[in-house]
Design a protein around this motif. Structure first.
Motif, PDB file in Angstrom:
ATOM      1  N   TYR A   2       0.827  -1.192   0.000  1.00  0.00           N
ATOM      2  CA  TYR A   2       0.000   0.000   0.000  1.00  0.00           C
ATOM      3  C   TYR A   2       0.867   1.250   0.000  1.00  0.00           C
ATOM      4  N   SER A   3       0.234   2.314  -0.462  1.00  0.00           N
ATOM      5  CA  SER A   3       0.842   3.639  -0.372  1.00  0.00           C
ATOM      6  C   SER A   3      -0.217   4.553   0.210  1.00  0.00           C
ATOM      7  N   TYR A   4       0.098   5.124   1.379  1.00  0.00           N
ATOM      8  CA  TYR A   4      -0.917   5.929   2.060  1.00  0.00           C
ATOM      9  C   TYR A   4      -0.225   6.963   2.912  1.00  0.00           C
ATOM     10  N   GLY A   5      -0.690   8.219   2.847  1.00  0.00           N
ATOM     11  CA  GLY A   5      -0.001   9.314   3.506  1.00  0.00           C
ATOM     12  C   GLY A   5      -0.130   9.323   5.005  1.00  0.00           C
ATOM     13  N   ALA A   6      -1.220   8.782   5.507  1.00  0.00           N
ATOM     14  CA  ALA A   6      -1.455   8.835   6.953  1.00  0.00           C
ATOM     15  C   ALA A   6      -1.368   7.412   7.514  1.00  0.00           C
ATOM     16  N   THR A   7      -1.782   7.250   8.752  1.00  0.00           N
ATOM     17  CA  THR A   7      -1.822   5.911   9.340  1.00  0.00           C
ATOM     18  C   THR A   7      -2.800   5.056   8.554  1.00  0.00           C
ATOM     19  N   PRO A   8      -2.334   3.941   8.021  1.00  0.00           N
ATOM     20  CA  PRO A   8      -3.237   3.148   7.176  1.00  0.00           C
ATOM     21  C   PRO A   8      -4.179   2.286   8.001  1.00  0.00           C
ATOM     22  N   TYR A   9      -5.376   2.175   7.507  1.00  0.00           N
ATOM     23  CA  TYR A   9      -6.323   1.216   8.043  1.00  0.00           C
ATOM     24  C   TYR A   9      -6.517   0.187   6.939  1.00  0.00           C
ATOM     25  N   LEU A  10      -6.161  -1.055   7.200  1.00  0.00           N
ATOM     26  CA  LEU A  10      -6.007  -2.064   6.161  1.00  0.00           C
ATOM     27  C   LEU A  10      -7.007  -3.192   6.319  1.00  0.00           C
ATOM     28  N   PHE A  11      -7.439  -3.708   5.184  1.00  0.00           N
ATOM     29  CA  PHE A  11      -8.494  -4.713   5.152  1.00  0.00           C
ATOM     30  C   PHE A  11      -8.175  -5.759   4.094  1.00  0.00           C
ATOM     31  N   GLY A  20     -21.515 -11.013  -2.481  1.00  0.00           N
ATOM     32  CA  GLY A  20     -20.913  -9.725  -2.154  1.00  0.00           C
ATOM     33  C   GLY A  20     -19.557  -9.897  -1.514  1.00  0.00           C
ATOM     34  N   LEU A  21     -18.844  -8.810  -1.404  1.00  0.00           N
ATOM     35  CA  LEU A  21     -17.559  -8.805  -0.720  1.00  0.00           C
ATOM     36  C   LEU A  21     -17.762  -9.094   0.763  1.00  0.00           C
ATOM     37  N   GLN A  22     -16.919  -9.966   1.293  1.00  0.00           N
ATOM     38  CA  GLN A  22     -17.001 -10.320   2.708  1.00  0.00           C
ATOM     39  C   GLN A  22     -15.688  -9.962   3.387  1.00  0.00           C
ATOM     40  N   LEU A  23     -15.784  -9.304   4.524  1.00  0.00           N
ATOM     41  CA  LEU A  23     -14.595  -8.916   5.261  1.00  0.00           C
ATOM     42  C   LEU A  23     -13.942 -10.136   5.899  1.00  0.00           C
ATOM     43  N   LEU A  24     -12.643 -10.327   5.633  1.00  0.00           N
ATOM     44  CA  LEU A  24     -11.884 -11.408   6.259  1.00  0.00           C
ATOM     45  C   LEU A  24     -11.218 -10.930   7.546  1.00  0.00           C
ATOM     46  N   LEU A  25     -10.592  -9.767   7.478  1.00  0.00           N
ATOM     47  CA  LEU A  25      -9.910  -9.219   8.644  1.00  0.00           C
ATOM     48  C   LEU A  25      -9.549  -7.771   8.395  1.00  0.00           C
ATOM     49  N   LYS A  26      -9.158  -7.098   9.480  1.00  0.00           N
ATOM     50  CA  LYS A  26      -8.792  -5.689   9.358  1.00  0.00           C
ATOM     51  C   LYS A  26      -7.697  -5.363  10.370  1.00  0.00           C
ATOM     52  N   TYR A  27      -6.924  -4.345  10.043  1.00  0.00           N
ATOM     53  CA  TYR A  27      -5.884  -3.853  10.938  1.00  0.00           C
ATOM     54  C   TYR A  27      -6.076  -2.353  11.117  1.00  0.00           C
ATOM     55  N   PHE A  28      -6.208  -1.956  12.385  1.00  0.00           N
ATOM     56  CA  PHE A  28      -6.292  -0.534  12.687  1.00  0.00           C
ATOM     57  C   PHE A  28      -5.045  -0.081  13.461  1.00  0.00           C
ATOM     58  N   SER A  29      -4.671  -0.854  14.477  1.00  0.00           N
ATOM     59  CA  SER A  29      -3.512  -0.502  15.291  1.00  0.00           C
ATOM     60  C   SER A  29      -3.207  -1.693  16.182  1.00  0.00           C
TER      61      SER A  29
END
Lengths: 113, 114
Positions: free
Chosen positions: A25-34, A43-52
């Motif tokens: 990824y390329s992101y200017g701020a703290t990334p929130y990733l999925f 439909g799209l189903q969420l597998l996991l996410k990273y916030f902090s």
């Protein structure tokens, strides 16, 4: 500018083998990733996410992903793939205050019996 | 509980025509987002609405517009259709604004422009 790169368009693995799908990824701020999965007709189903916090995150269906800030990566892994995992997988980065994602172009996973 | 529903499932239109796509969010969800997914690509963000107000807009021309109704359902309108508008249009809903709230995606509307 925000962007997500999934360098592998197609991946084929044998059932029972381990899996790693790459995401940069390329992101200017703290990334929130999925990571999302899209099966045909669904439909799209969420597998996991990273916030902090802990950089290794666990998701549904036995998937996990590791955030590596130094490599700008958020790779998805599964120790043993099942035939039902065949689908298309999307990595996405989000802006915290908005329900707005930047998706990668996806990786299609085929599973050989 | 019903998930996010979208109508119609499939649609064929001619260049220059107008199209309206509809989305009903999960009961209790107040935020709706729209995405365009061209074949072979990842979804691209078009709009996000929360409590009937536009909260975000992606890089799409003014031919694309949307609105959210008091019952939180939403419409996406596309005017003067082009061949390049052929895509799967996805709607997602979440409880509230911000990424702390998981987005749930509908199955999409497949639009073909001929």
């Amino acid at each position: 500018a925000q962007s997500v790169t999934q360098p592998d368009i197609h991946i084929t693995v044998s059932e029972g083998a381990s899996l790693e799908l790459r995401c940069n990824y390329s992101y200017g701020a703290t990334p929130y990733l999925f990571w999302y999965v899209q099966s045909p007709g669904q439909g799209l189903q969420l597998l996991l996410k990273y916030f902090s916090g802990d950089t290794l995150v666990q998701g549904i269906k036995g998937f996990e992903a590791e955030f590596k800030r130094s490599q700008s990566s958020f790779n998805l892994r599964k120790p043993s793939v099942h035939w039902s995992d065949a689908a298309e997988y999307f990595c996405a980065v989000g802006a915290y205050n908005f329900n707005k994602f930047y998706f990668g172009s996806g990786t299609k996973l085929n599973v050989k019996p | 509980d019903a998930g996010v529903t979208q109508s119609p499932t499939h649609l064929i239109k001619t260049r220059g025509q107008h199209v309206t796509l509809r989305c009903s969010p999960i009961s209790g969800h107040k935020s709706v987002s729209w995405y365009q997914q061209v074949l072979g690509q990842g979804p691209q963000f078009i709009f996000q609405y929360y409590e009937k107000e536009e909260r975000g807009r992606g890089n799409f021309p003014d031919r694309f517009s949307a609105r959210q109704f008091p019952n939180y359902s939403s419409e996406l309108n596309v005017n003067a259709l082009l061949l390049g508008d052929s895509a799967l249009y996805l709607c997602a809903s979440s409880l509230a604004d911000g990424l702390l709230y998981e987005q749930y995606f509908g199955p999409g509307t497949r639009l073909t422009v001929t």
